[in-house]
Design a protein around this motif. Structure first.
Motif, PDB file in Angstrom:
ATOM      1  N   MET A   1       0.833  -1.176   0.000  1.00 17.03           N
ATOM      2  CA  MET A   1       0.000   0.000   0.000  1.00 17.03           C
ATOM      3  C   MET A   1       0.883   1.247   0.000  1.00 17.03           C
ATOM      4  O   MET A   1       1.877   1.310   0.715  1.00 17.03           O
ATOM      5  N   PRO A   2       0.489   2.247  -0.784  1.00 21.88           N
ATOM      6  CA  PRO A   2       1.277   3.483  -0.818  1.00 21.88           C
ATOM      7  C   PRO A   2       1.101   4.316   0.449  1.00 21.88           C
ATOM      8  O   PRO A   2       0.080   4.243   1.126  1.00 21.88           O
ATOM      9  N   THR A   3       2.110   5.110   0.741  1.00 22.80           N
ATOM     10  CA  THR A   3       2.079   6.022   1.875  1.00 22.80           C
ATOM     11  C   THR A   3       1.910   7.439   1.345  1.00 22.80           C
ATOM     12  O   THR A   3       2.640   7.859   0.449  1.00 22.80           O
ATOM     13  N   TYR A   4       0.947   8.174   1.888  1.00 22.51           N
ATOM     14  CA  TYR A   4       0.662   9.535   1.450  1.00 22.51           C
ATOM     15  C   TYR A   4       1.029  10.528   2.544  1.00 22.51           C
ATOM     16  O   TYR A   4       0.860  10.258   3.716  1.00 22.51           O
ATOM     17  N   HIS A   5       1.514  11.678   2.126  1.00 23.32           N
ATOM     18  CA  HIS A   5       1.905  12.747   3.043  1.00 23.32           C
ATOM     19  C   HIS A   5       0.815  13.816   3.009  1.00 23.32           C
ATOM     20  O   HIS A   5       0.402  14.267   1.941  1.00 23.32           O
ATOM     21  N   TYR A   6       0.343  14.207   4.180  1.00 21.74           N
ATOM     22  CA  TYR A   6      -0.717  15.209   4.297  1.00 21.74           C
ATOM     23  C   TYR A   6      -0.244  16.371   5.168  1.00 21.74           C
ATOM     24  O   TYR A   6       0.612  16.211   6.021  1.00 21.74           O
ATOM     25  N   ARG A   7      -0.861  17.543   4.955  1.00 17.70           N
ATOM     26  CA  ARG A   7      -0.588  18.717   5.792  1.00 17.70           C
ATOM     27  C   ARG A   7      -1.882  19.497   5.955  1.00 17.70           C
ATOM     28  O   ARG A   7      -2.623  19.716   5.002  1.00 17.70           O
ATOM     29  N   CYS A   8      -2.133  19.937   7.194  1.00 18.87           N
ATOM     30  CA  CYS A   8      -3.305  20.746   7.495  1.00 18.87           C
ATOM     31  C   CYS A   8      -2.985  22.208   7.197  1.00 18.87           C
ATOM     32  O   CYS A   8      -1.979  22.732   7.654  1.00 18.87           O
ATOM     33  N   LYS A   9      -3.851  22.866   6.432  1.00 16.77           N
ATOM     34  CA  LYS A   9      -3.647  24.270   6.100  1.00 16.77           C
ATOM     35  C   LYS A   9      -3.981  25.181   7.281  1.00 16.77           C
ATOM     36  O   LYS A   9      -3.537  26.315   7.333  1.00 16.77           O
ATOM     37  N   SER A  10      -4.736  24.674   8.224  1.00 19.40           N
ATOM     38  CA  SER A  10      -5.147  25.482   9.367  1.00 19.40           C
ATOM     39  C   SER A  10      -4.083  25.520  10.471  1.00 19.40           C
ATOM     40  O   SER A  10      -3.707  26.586  10.941  1.00 19.40           O
ATOM     41  N   CYS A  11      -3.586  24.336  10.878  1.00 24.15           N
ATOM     42  CA  CYS A  11      -2.639  24.280  12.007  1.00 24.15           C
ATOM     43  C   CYS A  11      -1.238  23.821  11.596  1.00 24.15           C
ATOM     44  O   CYS A  11      -0.371  23.646  12.448  1.00 24.15           O
ATOM     45  N   ASP A  12      -0.997  23.564  10.295  1.00 26.13           N
ATOM     46  CA  ASP A  12       0.298  23.117   9.757  1.00 26.13           C
ATOM     47  C   ASP A  12       0.751  21.763  10.293  1.00 26.13           C
ATOM     48  O   ASP A  12       1.942  21.456  10.304  1.00 26.13           O
ATOM     49  N   TYR A  13      -0.175  20.924  10.727  1.00 26.23           N
ATOM     50  CA  TYR A  13       0.159  19.585  11.208  1.00 26.23           C
ATOM     51  C   TYR A  13       0.515  18.706  10.018  1.00 26.23           C
ATOM     52  O   TYR A  13      -0.230  18.614   9.039  1.00 26.23           O
ATOM     53  N   ASP A  14       1.696  18.062  10.058  1.00 27.92           N
ATOM     54  CA  ASP A  14       2.177  17.147   9.011  1.00 27.92           C
ATOM     55  C   ASP A  14       2.015  15.716   9.480  1.00 27.92           C
ATOM     56  O   ASP A  14       2.363  15.397  10.612  1.00 27.92           O
ATOM     57  N   PHE A  15       1.519  14.838   8.595  1.00 18.43           N
ATOM     58  CA  PHE A  15       1.433  13.424   8.943  1.00 18.43           C
ATOM     59  C   PHE A  15       1.396  12.585   7.677  1.00 18.43           C
ATOM     60  O   PHE A  15       1.145  13.088   6.586  1.00 18.43           O
ATOM     61  N   THR A  16       1.731  11.299   7.837  1.00 15.98           N
ATOM     62  CA  THR A  16       1.677  10.353   6.729  1.00 15.98           C
ATOM     63  C   THR A  16       0.683   9.258   7.077  1.00 15.98           C
ATOM     64  O   THR A  16       0.441   8.953   8.247  1.00 15.98           O
ATOM     65  N   LYS A  17       0.121   8.651   6.033  1.00 13.55           N
ATOM     66  CA  LYS A  17      -0.889   7.618   6.233  1.00 13.55           C
ATOM     67  C   LYS A  17      -0.785   6.603   5.103  1.00 13.55           C
ATOM     68  O   LYS A  17      -0.703   6.966   3.936  1.00 13.55           O
ATOM     69  N   GLN A  18      -0.766   5.322   5.461  1.00 17.75           N
ATOM     70  CA  GLN A  18      -0.814   4.265   4.459  1.00 17.75           C
ATOM     71  C   GLN A  18      -2.261   4.049   4.069  1.00 17.75           C
ATOM     72  O   GLN A  18      -3.121   3.842   4.926  1.00 17.75           O
ATOM     73  N   GLN A  19      -2.525   4.144   2.759  1.00 15.52           N
ATOM     74  CA  GLN A  19      -3.882   3.994   2.260  1.00 15.52           C
ATOM     75  C   GLN A  19      -3.874   3.202   0.974  1.00 15.52           C
ATOM     76  O   GLN A  19      -2.908   3.244   0.216  1.00 15.52           O
ATOM     77  N   SER A  20      -4.969   2.534   0.726  1.00  9.07           N
ATOM     78  CA  SER A  20      -5.158   1.829  -0.533  1.00  9.07           C
ATOM     79  C   SER A  20      -5.476   2.851  -1.620  1.00  9.07           C
ATOM     80  O   SER A  20      -5.896   3.978  -1.341  1.00  9.07           O
ATOM     81  N   PHE A  21      -5.293   2.468  -2.871  1.00  9.94           N
ATOM     82  CA  PHE A  21      -5.626   3.357  -3.982  1.00  9.94           C
ATOM     83  C   PHE A  21      -7.116   3.685  -4.017  1.00  9.94           C
ATOM     84  O   PHE A  21      -7.516   4.725  -4.505  1.00  9.94           O
ATOM     85  N   THR A  22      -7.935   2.798  -3.485  1.00 12.29           N
ATOM     86  CA  THR A  22      -9.383   2.995  -3.524  1.00 12.29           C
ATOM     87  C   THR A  22      -9.915   3.789  -2.335  1.00 12.29           C
ATOM     88  O   THR A  22     -11.078   4.184  -2.337  1.00 12.29           O
ATOM     89  N   ASP A  23      -9.074   4.047  -1.322  1.00  8.91           N
ATOM     90  CA  ASP A  23      -9.510   4.835  -0.166  1.00  8.91           C
ATOM     91  C   ASP A  23      -9.681   6.304  -0.540  1.00  8.91           C
ATOM     92  O   ASP A  23      -8.944   6.832  -1.376  1.00  8.91           O
ATOM     93  N   ASP A  24     -10.637   6.949   0.101  1.00 10.07           N
ATOM     94  CA  ASP A  24     -10.824   8.377  -0.100  1.00 10.07           C
ATOM     95  C   ASP A  24      -9.703   9.140   0.595  1.00 10.07           C
ATOM     96  O   ASP A  24      -9.217   8.716   1.642  1.00 10.07           O
TER      97      ASP A  24
END
Length: 60
Positions: A1-24
């Motif tokens: 499963m691929p790992t995606y990098h996310y960032r919140c525009k409001s509080c600048d919180y950075d995190f990664t999450k393993q998700q399937s290609f079919t996950d929202d």
């Protein structure tokens, strides 16, 4: 499963999450709870190995 990098525009919180290609994609920040999360895209490194990639490898 691929790992995606996310960032919140409001509080600048950075995190990664393993998700399937079919996950929202994640839209709600796990830190502040606001719907300001976006995926962070970055360049993928390319590594050339073996012969034939450099001008010095050409046969004359």
């Amino acid at each position: 499963m691929p790992t995606y990098h996310y960032r919140c525009k409001s509080c600048d919180y950075d995190f990664t999450k393993q998700q399937s290609f079919t996950d929202d994609p994640i839209t709600v920040c796990p830190e502040c709870g606001k719907e300001q999360v976006r995926k962070v895209y970055s360049a993928v490194p390319i590594e050339f190995k073996g012969s034939g990639f450099y001008h010095t490898d050409k046969s004359k």
